[in-house]
Design a protein around this motif. Structure first.
Motif, short mmCIF file in Angstrom:
data_model
loop_
_atom_site.label_atom_id
_atom_site.label_comp_id
_atom_site.label_asym_id
_atom_site.label_seq_id
_atom_site.Cartn_x
_atom_site.Cartn_y
_atom_site.Cartn_z
N ALA A 1 5.49 -20.91 -24.57
CA ALA A 1 6.76 -21.68 -24.75
C ALA A 1 6.97 -22.34 -23.34
CB ALA A 1 8.05 -20.62 -25.15
N ALA A 2 6.66 -21.65 -22.42
CA ALA A 2 6.94 -22.16 -21.19
C ALA A 2 5.84 -23.38 -20.79
CB ALA A 2 6.62 -21.24 -20.04
N GLY A 3 4.85 -23.39 -21.34
CA GLY A 3 3.66 -24.74 -21.16
C GLY A 3 4.23 -25.60 -22.10
N SER A 4 4.64 -25.40 -23.34
CA SER A 4 4.94 -26.33 -24.37
C SER A 4 6.36 -27.37 -23.99
CB SER A 4 5.23 -25.77 -25.58
OG SER A 4 3.80 -25.31 -26.10
N LEU B 1 15.29 -17.98 -11.85
CA LEU B 1 15.27 -16.42 -12.24
C LEU B 1 14.08 -16.18 -11.42
CD1 LEU B 1 15.49 -16.91 -15.88
CD2 LEU B 1 17.39 -16.20 -14.42
N THR B 2 13.29 -16.82 -10.73
CA THR B 2 11.82 -16.60 -10.23
C THR B 2 12.00 -16.43 -8.68
OG1 THR B 2 10.87 -17.77 -11.79
CG2 THR B 2 9.60 -17.01 -10.25
N GLN B 3 11.16 -15.41 -8.03
CA GLN B 3 11.30 -15.08 -6.66
C GLN B 3 10.53 -16.21 -6.09
OE1 GLN B 3 9.30 -11.38 -5.96
NE2 GLN B 3 11.27 -10.15 -7.09
N ASP B 4 10.65 -16.59 -4.59
CA ASP B 4 10.07 -17.73 -4.17
C ASP B 4 8.54 -17.54 -4.15
OD1 ASP B 4 12.39 -19.04 -3.69
OD2 ASP B 4 12.44 -18.28 -1.48
N LYS B 5 7.98 -16.43 -3.89
CA LYS B 5 6.71 -16.24 -4.26
C LYS B 5 5.83 -16.54 -5.34
CE LYS B 5 6.59 -11.44 -4.77
NZ LYS B 5 6.36 -9.94 -3.94
N TYR B 6 6.47 -16.78 -6.53
CA TYR B 6 6.05 -17.37 -7.87
C TYR B 6 6.32 -18.42 -8.14
CZ TYR B 6 5.41 -11.98 -8.04
OH TYR B 6 5.12 -10.63 -7.67
N LEU B 7 7.16 -19.20 -7.34
CA LEU B 7 7.31 -20.62 -7.70
C LEU B 7 6.29 -21.36 -7.26
CD1 LEU B 7 11.16 -20.66 -6.66
CD2 LEU B 7 10.28 -21.03 -8.89
N TYR B 8 6.36 -22.46 -7.79
CA TYR B 8 5.35 -23.88 -7.55
C TYR B 8 5.48 -24.14 -6.07
CZ TYR B 8 2.84 -28.11 -7.06
OH TYR B 8 2.14 -29.04 -6.62
N GLY C 1 3.52 -29.83 -16.49
CA GLY C 1 4.53 -30.92 -16.48
C GLY C 1 5.75 -30.27 -17.71
N ALA C 2 6.07 -29.35 -17.76
CA ALA C 2 7.13 -28.60 -18.62
C ALA C 2 8.37 -28.51 -17.75
CB ALA C 2 6.58 -27.31 -19.07
N ASP C 3 8.74 -29.77 -17.52
CA ASP C 3 10.00 -29.91 -16.40
C ASP C 3 11.21 -28.98 -16.95
OD1 ASP C 3 10.33 -31.68 -18.61
OD2 ASP C 3 11.36 -33.01 -17.34
N LYS C 4 11.59 -29.03 -18.28
CA LYS C 4 12.64 -28.27 -18.81
C LYS C 4 12.58 -26.68 -18.47
CE LYS C 4 13.91 -31.48 -22.25
NZ LYS C 4 13.46 -31.90 -23.60
N THR C 5 11.43 -26.19 -18.94
CA THR C 5 11.27 -24.84 -18.75
C THR C 5 11.21 -24.48 -17.35
OG1 THR C 5 8.98 -24.82 -19.20
CG2 THR C 5 10.06 -24.54 -21.24
N TYR C 6 10.48 -25.16 -16.37
CA TYR C 6 10.52 -24.88 -15.20
C TYR C 6 12.04 -24.96 -14.63
CZ TYR C 6 9.15 -25.04 -10.36
OH TYR C 6 9.26 -24.75 -9.14
N ALA D 1 4.42 -23.31 -16.07
CA ALA D 1 5.07 -24.44 -16.58
C ALA D 1 5.05 -25.74 -15.95
CB ALA D 1 6.61 -24.00 -16.69
N HIS D 2 5.06 -25.54 -14.30
CA HIS D 2 4.93 -26.66 -13.63
C HIS D 2 3.67 -27.25 -13.60
CE1 HIS D 2 4.58 -29.00 -9.88
NE2 HIS D 2 5.96 -29.03 -9.94
#
Length: 128
Positions: free
Chosen positions: A40-43, A93-100, A82-87, A78-79
């Motif tokens: 779902a995240a990638g799509s 919700l995501t901690q900085d170390k798990y973000l792009y 290129g899944a901009d809506k899910t990103y 997701a990033h």
């Protein structure tokens, strides 16, 4: 003047149509809830991701920081595709170390990409 604007618009549209990103088709190695979240995240399916993350009394923030998709966090996955809506949904919700890592990246704009970069790419997904 009007003809010049129309011609410029047509040229810009023609150039834009020549640059296409690849279409990604995701399929899971298994039928686990984590793999479904990854797909779902990638799509870029924000609604399906939200439903999957909160099903079975799950906590969305916990899932955003613990689910791993092909070696990346949900937000990074997701990033990457290129899944901009899910990103955008996952980022708060995501901690900085798990973000792009969104540092400035300089790209050579004169580089000519290979002509066959568009098309469908199949990605096998495994969530943990």
């Amino acid at each position: 003047m009007k003809n010049t604007l129309i011609l410029a618009s047509l040229i810009a549209a023609g150039l834009a149509s020549g640059v296409q990103a690849a279409d990604y088709v995701f399929f899971g190695q298994d039928n686990s809830p984590e793999t479904k979240m990854c797909i779902a995240a990638g799509s870029n399916n924000r609604i399906a991701l939200m439903m999957q993350m909160s099903s079975d009394h799950g906590v969305s923030r916990y899932n955003a920081n613990t689910v791993v998709c092909n070696g990346a966090s949900l937000a990074q996955f997701a990033h990457k595709y290129g899944a901009d809506k899910t990103y955008a949904y996952l980022a708060p919700l995501t901690q900085d170390k798990y973000l792009y890592d969104e540092r400035v990246i300089i790209k050579d704009i004169s580089f000519n990409a290979p002509k066959d970069t568009s098309g469908t790419v199949y990605v096998m997904v495994s969530g943990q």
